[in-house]
Write an enzyme that holds these catalytic residues in place. Structure first.
Site, short mmCIF file in Angstrom:
data_model
loop_
_atom_site.label_atom_id
_atom_site.label_comp_id
_atom_site.label_asym_id
_atom_site.label_seq_id
_atom_site.Cartn_x
_atom_site.Cartn_y
_atom_site.Cartn_z
CG HIS A 55 -2.20 0.95 0.97
ND1 HIS A 55 -3.02 0.91 0.04
CD2 HIS A 55 -1.85 2.03 1.92
CE1 HIS A 55 -4.06 1.85 0.40
NE2 HIS A 55 -2.77 2.65 1.54
CG HIS A 104 -9.84 3.90 3.67
ND1 HIS A 104 -10.10 4.19 4.87
CD2 HIS A 104 -8.82 3.68 3.73
CE1 HIS A 104 -9.79 3.89 5.43
NE2 HIS A 104 -8.30 3.69 5.56
CG ASN A 548 -4.83 4.50 -3.59
OD1 ASN A 548 -5.52 3.48 -3.51
ND2 ASN A 548 -3.59 4.00 -2.91
#
Length: 749
Positions: A55, A104, A548
């Site tokens: 991550h 998330h 991301n």
């Protein structure tokens, strides 16, 4: 248990350490020992484990993400690009806009409310850390099958978390998506985006420079929530028998975040910080190592000065905690007192926890004992880089050969009408007002477009009416069929959605959601999607400003569809000239822009009517997308169109349904020459839009399209209280509204 100090680590080289339990590989642990010339302390091991996680370090994706820089188009609007908390673009009049989308996902499956709420909180702090006032949020969401019992657990909690946190912050939620597919059953995607506004001179970067400058931690106290979130929770595959990792899910307090926002903005206004970083994934490990690495010196931190909610936390836990609503600032000594005064005014706890040093080491102490002594760059930016093996899946050819164009089609007008109703009432095409009505879309008073419009739009200057628009899109079904094309279709749709409102697309952020990088099939999908997105951005002239990567989105061996979500940001000089989607007046002429072909691979029709996924996705013509965007923007600016709606999921009939219901007016439609009614209504060919043109502007508009070479066909007129497809069927708006608006409430009742 005795404290594991640097001295102790040097003297006990063979001490057993839980590197595997912290998500590290054997060779990674060996590399850490090589860097340090000894075994790491427990605190150092904790820092490396979270910062070298998938991550945080992008270790499986870096080799593919570099294309976004190598193929970046020349764009004078870019002010800050990849590598900072968020990208920044120039939107004119001295304003800069920062925006980003992040994931998330895993936390939101385990604890839907807190997972989603803290996703909003984290992305808002990323925007704040750039020096901007957050002005709006968006939420692209993916859930499992709409009728699955667990969807009724996850979806309401996620929506409540997003609404609860965002509404408390006073941020309008202006856009996003809600998509259902069984592939997301054990692994929903909760992506969150934020837009922030500032003046050019107010941009802040995450770096710690200036020996003697103080390191100030401010915001909420540090607790035991979120420990190991990025290394344990976001960087591994879910075992479908054990999805309970609640300690790794952060707990949010939106009221604390609101105080933090206002406090930080006042600190920015008085120019009191030399560098700043929010605390999100990896907490203090990330903030300290990244600030020090990006600066010109080292850093010394007294970890025992960190304000705690739980006095029993160990140094390792403090460094790994991802407790929310925290920021880390670098402040010159002469500004510290004023900094503290502002924090006290806003009831925000602030503590000097260290200072910038002359050296090139990050040193952390616990009650006078040194527990960390590392080169900060090795923690923050020099983690492992994997060239994961990848190969085109053995099943890809068969999937593409299973052509959706061969599926049985309606044979009568009655069947065609029934399939239209089935499509517009299906969970993915039905109204999402049950979701969006839980969000405050108009707080602050500057929202001019929001769901279900093609793009959300906010005014950023109340005198000039300068505004920005944002759309997010991503079709996992298209990407499963062809990830290269699927990524470009996501980009094209988001680009088209922004242009449909009258805004000029400027740049993108992305959130790349995929399965396990250890699966060569998944890595091929990821590599192809990155290649497609980089090539597409180069052709459209829209650079990637940041984003991301979310990997390990699978349950057991079952990966989600590859789901690259693309957010496009656009600018409009005057929001009063925006183009809505609603057909608002009888007599408006309806025109179809672009070419329609028989393209049904991955379509909503194939999913709803046949539960089928196969064939090839629609073709992409980015040159046509640019031309269409130019026409839509020019027509909006010059007052030639009253409404516009892009064509994507569900094709023409879906767009007609949404625009007619939004405006409360029906339409009489004629199938264009050369097309049968079925293809006309359900095809999902890209590069198309429907526009409503006032009769007074018809000649000017069609002349413009003809002069620029854009295919245009008049398909009808706004009229009555039904949609009539001449020669086929009629659908009263009341019947259509009942079908379109009752599905989601019934599923979630």
């Amino acid at each position: 248990m005795s404290l594991d100090t640097v001295k102790n680590a040097t003297e006990t080289p063979d001490a057993s350490q839980p590197w595997k339990e912290l998500g590290l590989k054997e060779d990674e642990y060996a590399r850490i020992r090589e860097i340090l010339g000894r075994r790491p302390t427990g605190a150092e091991l904790a820092m490396y484990s979270v910062m070298w996680s998938e991550h945080c370090s992008y270790k499986s994706s870096k080799v593919h993400l570099k294309q976004f820089g190598e193929k970046a188009p020349q764009n004078d609007a870019m002010l800050v690009g990849i590598g900072e908390n968020a990208g920044v673009v120039d939107v004119g009049q001295g304003y800069a806009v920062t925006f980003k989308v992040e994931s998330h996902n895993h936390p939101s499956y385990i604890e839907p409310y807190q997972g989603a709420a803290t996703g909003i909180g984290g992305i808002v702090r990323d925007i704040l850390a750039m020096g901007a006032r957050p002005v709006a949020v968006v939420d692209p969401l993916r859930f499992g099958a709409a009728d699955h019992p667990d969807t009724r657990r996850v979806l309401p909690g996620v929506v409540a978390g997003i609404g609860g946190y965002g509404n408390c912050l006073g941020l309008p939620n202006i856009g996003g998506e809600v998509v259902f597919d069984a592939c997301y059953q054990g692994n929903p995607l909760v992506n969150a985006g934020c837009i922030g506004v500032m003046k050019h001179e107010d941009i802040h970067l995450a770096k710690a420079s200036g020996p003697g400058n103080k390191v100030i931690l401010y915001g909420a106290r540090t607790g035991g929530d979120g420990i190991g979130g990025v290394s344990v929770l976001a960087s591994e595959t879910f075992d479908d028998t054990k999805p309970t990792k609640r300690p790794a899910v952060q707990v949010g307090d939106p009221f604390q975040e609101k105080l933090l926002i206002e406090c930080t903005l006042e600190i920015f206004k008085e120019k009191l910080v030399a560098g700043i970083q929010d605390l999100g994934g990896a907490g203090l490990s990330c903030a300290t190592s990244e600030l020090a690495s990006a600066g010109s010196g080292g850093m010394r931190v007294e970890l025992d000065t960190v304000p705690l909610r739980d006095a029993t936390l160990s140094p390792e836990e403090i460094l790994m905690s991802e407790s929310q609503e925290r920021m880390c600032a670098i402040v010159e000594p002469q500004h510290v007192d004023r900094f503290m005064e502002i924090c006290e005014k806003w009831d925000v706890i602030a503590t000097v926890i260290g200072e910038v040093t002359e050296g090139e080491r990050l040193e952390i102490f616990w009650h006078g004992e040194q527990i960390v002594d590392v080169p900060p760059g090795t923690v923050a930016h020099e983690g492992p880089v994997y060239n994961r093996p990848y190969a085109r899946p053995s099943w890809q050819d068969a999937l593409q050969a299973d052509d959706a164009g061969k599926l049985a089609r309606p044979q009568t007008s009655e069947e065609l009408r029934a399939q239209v109703l089935a499509l517009v009432s299906s969970p993915n095409q039905a109204s999402k007002s049950w979701v969006t009505d839980q969000y405050d879309r108009f707080v602050q008073g500057n929202t001019v477009l929001s769901q279900p419009e093609d793009a959300g739009m906010v005014r950023i200057d109340e005198e000039s009416n300068l505004g920005v628009a944002m759309a997010t899109d991503g079709n996992g079904r298209f990407a499963k069929l062809d990830p290269y094309t699927g990524a470009q279709l996501a980009l094209a749709e988001s680009y088209r959605n922004v242009a449909a409102t009258g805004a000029k697309p400027l740049a993108i952020s992305d959130c790349l959601n995929f399965g396990s990088p250890e699966d060569p099939d998944v890595m091929w999908q990821f590599a192809e999607a990155c290649r497609g997105l980089a090539d597409g951005c180069l052709e459209l002239g829209t650079p990637v400003t940041g984003g991301n990567v979310s990997l390990y989105n699978q349950t057991g061996d079952i990966a989600i569809h590859p789901t690259p979500v693309v957010a496009v940001l656009g600018v409009i000089d005057d929001v009063n000239r925006r183009t809505p989607m609603a057909f608002s007046e009888a007599g408006q002429l309806l025109y179809l822009l672009g070419d329609t072909a028989e393209e049904f691979g991955g379509s909503a029709w194939s999913q709803v009517v046949h539960d089928h996924l196969g064939g090839m996705p629609p073709k992409v013509d980015l040159g046509r997308e640019k031309l269409l965007a130019e026409i839509l923007i020019s027509a909006s600016r010059d007052g030639m169109i009253d409404a516009a709606h892009d064509l994507s999921d569900g094709g023409v009939i879906q767009a007609l349904t949404e625009s007619c219901l939004k405006g409360g007016n029906g339409a009489r439609i004629v199938v264009p020459e050369g097309l049968d009614a079925f293809t006309f209504l359900f095809s999902e060919s890209a590069g198309r839009a429907i526009v409503a043109v006032p009769r007074s502007e018809e000649l000017r508009f069609t002349d413009m399209c003809g002069a620029r070479g854009l295919p245009v066909a008049r398909i009808g007129v706004v009229d009555g209280e039904e949609i009539e497809i001449q020669g086929e069927f009629t659908l009263p708006l009341a019947e259509l509204r009942e079908a379109h608006e009752t599905t989601i409430p019934a599923l979630l009742a």
